[in-house]
Design a protein around this motif. Structure first.
Motif, PDB file in Angstrom:
ATOM      1  N   ALA A  17       0.830  -1.217   0.000  1.00  0.00           N
ATOM      2  CA  ALA A  17       0.000   0.000   0.000  1.00  0.00           C
ATOM      3  C   ALA A  17       0.856   1.256   0.000  1.00  0.00           C
ATOM      4  CB  ALA A  17      -0.942   0.000   1.198  1.00  0.00           C
ATOM      5  N   SER A  20       5.873   2.013   3.902  1.00  0.00           N
ATOM      6  CA  SER A  20       7.299   2.375   3.988  1.00  0.00           C
ATOM      7  C   SER A  20       7.574   3.642   3.175  1.00  0.00           C
ATOM      8  CB  SER A  20       8.189   1.248   3.458  1.00  0.00           C
ATOM      9  OG  SER A  20       7.797   0.035   4.030  1.00  0.00           O
ATOM     10  N   SER A  21       6.956   3.751   2.001  1.00  0.00           N
ATOM     11  CA  SER A  21       7.209   4.910   1.126  1.00  0.00           C
ATOM     12  C   SER A  21       6.714   6.209   1.749  1.00  0.00           C
ATOM     13  CB  SER A  21       6.502   4.723  -0.224  1.00  0.00           C
ATOM     14  OG  SER A  21       6.868   3.516  -0.806  1.00  0.00           O
ATOM     15  N   ARG A  53       9.016 -10.724  15.719  1.00  0.00           N
ATOM     16  CA  ARG A  53       8.736 -10.449  14.297  1.00  0.00           C
ATOM     17  C   ARG A  53       9.375 -11.518  13.401  1.00  0.00           C
ATOM     18  NH1 ARG A  53       7.588  -5.833  11.093  1.00  0.00           N
ATOM     19  NH2 ARG A  53       8.379  -6.085   9.003  1.00  0.00           N
ATOM     20  N   ALA A 103      -4.176  -3.696  12.608  1.00  0.00           N
ATOM     21  CA  ALA A 103      -3.655  -4.800  11.780  1.00  0.00           C
ATOM     22  C   ALA A 103      -4.062  -6.153  12.363  1.00  0.00           C
ATOM     23  CB  ALA A 103      -2.134  -4.704  11.659  1.00  0.00           C
ATOM     24  N   SER A 104      -4.177  -6.242  13.688  1.00  0.00           N
ATOM     25  CA  SER A 104      -4.616  -7.514  14.278  1.00  0.00           C
ATOM     26  C   SER A 104      -6.080  -7.777  13.935  1.00  0.00           C
ATOM     27  CB  SER A 104      -4.449  -7.503  15.803  1.00  0.00           C
ATOM     28  OG  SER A 104      -3.103  -7.288  16.138  1.00  0.00           O
ATOM     29  N   TYR A 107      -5.856  -8.561   9.928  1.00  0.00           N
ATOM     30  CA  TYR A 107      -5.207  -9.814   9.489  1.00  0.00           C
ATOM     31  C   TYR A 107      -5.692 -11.036  10.280  1.00  0.00           C
ATOM     32  CZ  TYR A 107      -1.932  -7.360   6.433  1.00  0.00           C
ATOM     33  OH  TYR A 107      -1.377  -6.613   5.418  1.00  0.00           O
ATOM     34  N   ASP A 156       7.308 -12.756   2.540  1.00  0.00           N
ATOM     35  CA  ASP A 156       7.355 -13.282   3.907  1.00  0.00           C
ATOM     36  C   ASP A 156       6.184 -14.238   4.111  1.00  0.00           C
ATOM     37  OD1 ASP A 156       5.051 -11.814   4.608  1.00  0.00           O
ATOM     38  OD2 ASP A 156       6.247 -10.058   5.188  1.00  0.00           O
ATOM     39  N   ALA A 189      -4.506   4.959  -2.019  1.00  0.00           N
ATOM     40  CA  ALA A 189      -3.070   4.723  -2.255  1.00  0.00           C
ATOM     41  C   ALA A 189      -2.805   4.186  -3.655  1.00  0.00           C
ATOM     42  CB  ALA A 189      -2.539   3.747  -1.212  1.00  0.00           C
ATOM     43  N   LEU A 193       2.434   8.503  -6.333  1.00  0.00           N
ATOM     44  CA  LEU A 193       2.933   8.845  -4.994  1.00  0.00           C
ATOM     45  C   LEU A 193       2.739  10.334  -4.662  1.00  0.00           C
ATOM     46  CD1 LEU A 193       4.253   7.564  -2.509  1.00  0.00           C
ATOM     47  CD2 LEU A 193       6.481   8.092  -3.508  1.00  0.00           C
TER      48      LEU A 193
END
Ligand code: Z5A
Length: 212
Positions: A17, A20-21, A53, A103-104, A107, A156, A189, A193
């Motif tokens: 999405a 990081s950017s 992690r 996120a929990s 996901y 991952d 998104a 950018l």
């Protein structure tokens, strides 16, 4: 809710999405407004959390039970809250966190199908009444996100899931944004950018003004 003088800001979204950017961009916006910023991420953020992690994202435990996954997320979170997040907020520092409890819900709740009430119990246990003050949800179609993420690195353990898993994750995120529109700011998104960052700038201009 606001704790001490700091503010707690989280950034969420499915794979690719653009978290990081955009995190460094957000940090710069806050610093330009005179805020001291602590960056952290989940799962991770502390030495113990980073070890957790590795367990969660690595491929050594591919058949991990869903409850184990959920509990490990919250174990890392408890450590991050205790060691970094609460002390910073209490000292008046603004905390910028790459993913948090939304996120929990998305996901483990949406993706894995764990009952949301069980996640809520863990949220109350580990966080008490601490919740993010502001959340930016970077939203885009799953195929676009996966294509972007796929170009980048080795997948991952989560990135190996099927597309319908990520569709459920996205829907759970959108439901949170719908239910908590005051806190969660939805950002499209899928645009280039510079457009995403223009929208993020608007969100933070409004927020910083209202928080002063
Ligand atoms: N997880 C969980 O299950 N439960 C929990 O409670 C928590 C987490 C806290 C952590 O991964 C994993 O843990 C995550 C959820 C789970 N699942 N996975 N996988 P993470 O957060 O560290 O990493 P990630 O989700 O995999 O993030 P990512 O793949 O690094 O995506 P991103 O940071 O959002 O995207 P990006 O790296 O900024 O951008 C991806 C590519 O797209 C890159 O090449 C960019 O240059 C490009 N990009 C970005 N924006 C644009 C725009 N606007 N246009 C074109 N190209 C763009």
């Amino acid at each position: 809710m606001t704790v001490g003088r700091g503010r707690f800001i989280t950034v969420e979204g499915i794979e690719g999405a653009g978290k990081s950017s955009n995190l460094e961009f957000i940090k710069q916006l806050l610093e330009a407004a005179g805020k001291e910023v602590l960056f952290t991420r989940e799962p991770g953020g502390t030495p113990l959390g980073e070890e957790v992690r590795n367990l969660l994202l690595g491929h050594r435990h591919t058949g991990m039970a869903d409850d184990t996954e959920l509990l490990l997320m919250f174990a890392a979170r408890a450590e991050n809250l205790e060691q970094k997040i609460r002390p910073a907020l209490d000292a008046g520092i603004w905390v910028l966190c790459d993913r948090f409890t939304d996120a929990s819900y998305a996901y483990q709740g949406g993706g894995r199908g764990i009952d949301m009430r069980r996640i809520q119990m863990l949220e109350e246990w580990t966080q008490g009444d601490l919740r993010p003050d502001l959340t930016v949800l970077l939203d885009l179609p799953v195929e676009v996100g996966l294509e972007r993420a796929g170009k980048r690195s080795e997948p991952d353990r989560f990135e190996k899931e099927e597309i319908r898993f990520f569709e459920s994750v996205r829907q759970a995120y959108l439901q949170i944004a719908w239910d908590q529109a005051e806190r969660v700011k939805l950002v499209d998104a899928s645009s280039p950018l510079y457009e995403v960052q223009a929208r993020i700038r608007e969100v933070f201009d409004d927020y910083i003004q209202s928080a002063s």
